[in-house]
Design a protein around this motif. Sequence first.
Motif, PDB file in Angstrom:
ATOM      1  N   TYR A 196     -40.021   8.218 -52.152  1.00  0.00           N
ATOM      2  CA  TYR A 196     -40.927   7.706 -52.732  1.00  0.00           C
ATOM      3  C   TYR A 196     -42.598   7.252 -51.200  1.00  0.00           C
ATOM      4  O   TYR A 196     -43.140   7.854 -51.691  1.00  0.00           O
ATOM      5  N   ASP A 203     -49.623  11.790 -53.466  1.00  0.00           N
ATOM      6  CA  ASP A 203     -51.003  11.335 -54.748  1.00  0.00           C
ATOM      7  C   ASP A 203     -52.101  11.223 -53.659  1.00  0.00           C
ATOM      8  O   ASP A 203     -52.754  11.637 -54.082  1.00  0.00           O
ATOM      9  N   GLN A 218     -48.469   1.686 -43.221  1.00  0.00           N
ATOM     10  CA  GLN A 218     -48.727   2.716 -44.219  1.00  0.00           C
ATOM     11  C   GLN A 218     -48.348   4.059 -43.259  1.00  0.00           C
ATOM     12  O   GLN A 218     -48.487   5.412 -43.803  1.00  0.00           O
TER      13      GLN A 218
END
Length: 398
Positions: A196, A203, A218
């Motif tokens: 992940y 990304d 995060q």
Amino acid sequence: MEERPRVLSGARPTGRLHLGHLWGVLANWKKLQETYACYFFIADWHALTEDPRKSLEFRTLIEEIVMDWLTAGVDPDRAVLFVQSWVPEHVELHMVFSMLVHLSRLLRMPTLKEHVASLRTEEFRGTRKGELDRATREAVQHVLQRYPDLVEHPDRQSILTAEAKQIFLQTLKDAVEDEEEELSYGHLVSYGRLGYPVLQSADVLLYRPRFVPVGEDQLSHLELTREIARRFNRTYKTRVFPIPKPLLTDFPKVPGTDGRKMSKSYGNTILIGEDRETLEKKIRRMYTDPQKIRKTDPGRPEICPVFQLHRMVTPEGEQQTIAEDCRAGALGCVVCKGMLAERMEAFMAPLRERRLALERERDTVWDRLREGTRKARALAQETMRQVRAAMGMPEPPA
Ligand code: TRP
């Protein structure tokens, strides 16, 4: 190509967004799009890590989240809005990065540890139910034998807790020692879930942004992203990837209807564009200061979730009057909630209208996403060209 510094952020499509998102994430995105070249995307691949069948809901979930973004004022004429899985370069760069991260680094990620801890507890409850029940019985028996007058004992709470804890821990240890697998939770975590944060790094770096606005939760992923960027540059003696910085904006803490942080998992949310009736009902049922039982009891606005929401939608002068009257026992909670419902409805009505208008224009909404995806992909392809070149790979045919 765009000259302004780039900002990138993404969100998993998990259902309709609420006021916590609106006043937190989305207000911030709306501001950032004025200054930066913003890229905001829907992380549908990431949503699959929860459940591989989630894909069956993506049509709905993607449509919902993008409509909420547009309702909140995120503007597809200013920001590039796109779908992660429509830009295949995310998966390509993820592959490259997966060779640059050690397994042990991923196993240490705090987000993985939390995930595993909750899965293990769940599993333990199911498969070790017998042991757990036996441990509980044993703990109680044990305590009652040692402290026959426990009911009257002044320290009964701490005695019971301490004894039970010790017996539970022993049970847990026995259970874990039985396990022969090398990685005792390997059967609970997919290969994709482990990766992940690597996919998230891809990304981000695919768009070589200067800033990545994210929540506190995060930051560990962003730190990994920065490490991977440095490692790629060092490994291939290149400067393809600038090191991105997290952008932590402190936004108002929005309480849910029960006073805890507004969150889907607590079932205490007010949705963006909530219909009038539901909105009123949710406000009517809100928690208030538990010490204020009658209208005339003095209340404490600073701990009351109803007042915290007044702070978001009620003019300041009226807020002050409400706080004073509440403290003085001159304003009851029912009336106070009625005032909030009115202010909230005035705030919500235009949002609801905008969302309903978007729902009548679904095709246009999808068009905007396709358009954004084309723009995003052009930049992603340029990055991948540079990545392959830095790696010394032969160029694929056009
Ligand atoms: N993991 C993020 C979250 O749960 C979503 C996300 C995926 C993301 N890729 C990203 C956020 C890249 C910022 C940048 O909120």
